[in-house]
Design a protein around this motif. Structure first.
Motif, PDB file in Angstrom:
ATOM      1  N   THR A  17      84.460  39.145  51.787  1.00 17.99           N
ATOM      2  CA  THR A  17      85.829  38.668  52.017  1.00 17.99           C
ATOM      3  C   THR A  17      86.533  38.437  50.687  1.00 17.99           C
ATOM      4  O   THR A  17      87.698  38.809  50.514  1.00 17.99           O
ATOM      5  CB  THR A  17      85.826  37.373  52.860  1.00 17.99           C
ATOM      6  N   LEU A  21      89.817  40.353  49.536  1.00 11.95           N
ATOM      7  CA  LEU A  21      91.010  39.574  49.202  1.00 11.95           C
ATOM      8  C   LEU A  21      91.477  39.886  47.779  1.00 11.95           C
ATOM      9  O   LEU A  21      92.675  40.048  47.533  1.00 11.95           O
ATOM     10  CB  LEU A  21      90.729  38.081  49.358  1.00 11.95           C
ATOM     11  N   SER A  44      91.772  47.670  50.171  1.00  9.54           N
ATOM     12  CA  SER A  44      91.035  46.553  50.779  1.00  9.54           C
ATOM     13  C   SER A  44      90.340  46.991  52.066  1.00  9.54           C
ATOM     14  O   SER A  44      89.355  46.378  52.482  1.00  9.54           O
ATOM     15  CB  SER A  44      91.946  45.353  51.023  1.00  9.54           C
ATOM     16  N   ARG A  67      90.583  38.078  55.257  1.00 12.80           N
ATOM     17  CA  ARG A  67      91.315  38.717  54.163  1.00 12.80           C
ATOM     18  C   ARG A  67      92.819  38.727  54.417  1.00 12.80           C
ATOM     19  O   ARG A  67      93.622  38.410  53.539  1.00 12.80           O
ATOM     20  CB  ARG A  67      90.801  40.139  53.960  1.00 12.80           C
ATOM     21  N   GLY A  71      95.225  36.490  52.341  1.00 15.08           N
ATOM     22  CA  GLY A  71      96.165  37.315  51.579  1.00 15.08           C
ATOM     23  C   GLY A  71      97.600  36.960  51.903  1.00 15.08           C
ATOM     24  O   GLY A  71      98.464  36.942  51.019  1.00 15.08           O
TER      25      GLY A  71
END
Length: 173
Positions: A17, A21, A44, A67, A71
């Protein structure tokens, strides 16, 4: 799953993760690749696809949602969060279904389909939010971009899985 194994698995998901991220936040800082809005490499998704292929759909979903939410907090806006969740969840659903139907060496095709679905889901959400069907004129450009980025990302994950198969087996123990 015993406690030690649960802890290792949780740490692994945390590391994945964090990697996803970091890539997501860095990619958000890049200038646009083209003058067409929404075209990004989607690096990603490399991490999400890796989780899906090497671990499980549940693990991929966990990394994806964490994420996107993190994010959205760190590098985005509520609208970015909505678009990312819509595209990401539709992409993961498509990739999960195709992973069950296609052979392992077709990961590039799974990724291409996921990228195209991601772009079309976001485009559909844009039409719903803006109530402007003309936004669909972007579809051919986003489909082409999805094919290119999806193929690159899928091949990168396939190659990584091929080279790291021994490590992955140890992670699953």
């Amino acid at each position: 799953m015993n406690n030690s194994r649960k802890i290792k698995h949780t740490v692994l998901l945390g590391v994945l993760t964090a990697a996803a991220l970091t890539v997501f936040v860095l990619e958000a800082q890049f200038p646009p690749l083209t003058s067409i809005p929404g075209i990004k490499p989607g690096f990603s998704n490399l991490i999400t696809l890796f989780c899906l292929a090497a671990l499980s759909p549940k693990d991929a979903l966990t990394v994806l949602v964490l994420r996107i939410v993190l994010g959205g907090i760190y590098a985005g806006s509520p609208m970015m969060l909505a678009y990312s969740l819509c595209g990401g969840l539709c992409c993961l659903l498509c990739e999960t279904l195709l992973m069950r139907l296609l052979p392992k060496n077709s990961l590039w095709a799974v990724s291409v389909a996921g990228a195209v679905v991601h772009n079309l889901a976001q485009l559909t959400l844009a039409v719903i939010i803006t109530k402007t069907p003309a936004v669909f004129w972007y579809a051919p450009y986003l489909i082409i971009a999805g094919v290119i980025t999806g193929a690159f990302n899928g091949l990168a994950v396939w190659y990584t899985l091929k080279k790291a198969s021994g490590i992955i087996k140890k992670l699953k123990k």
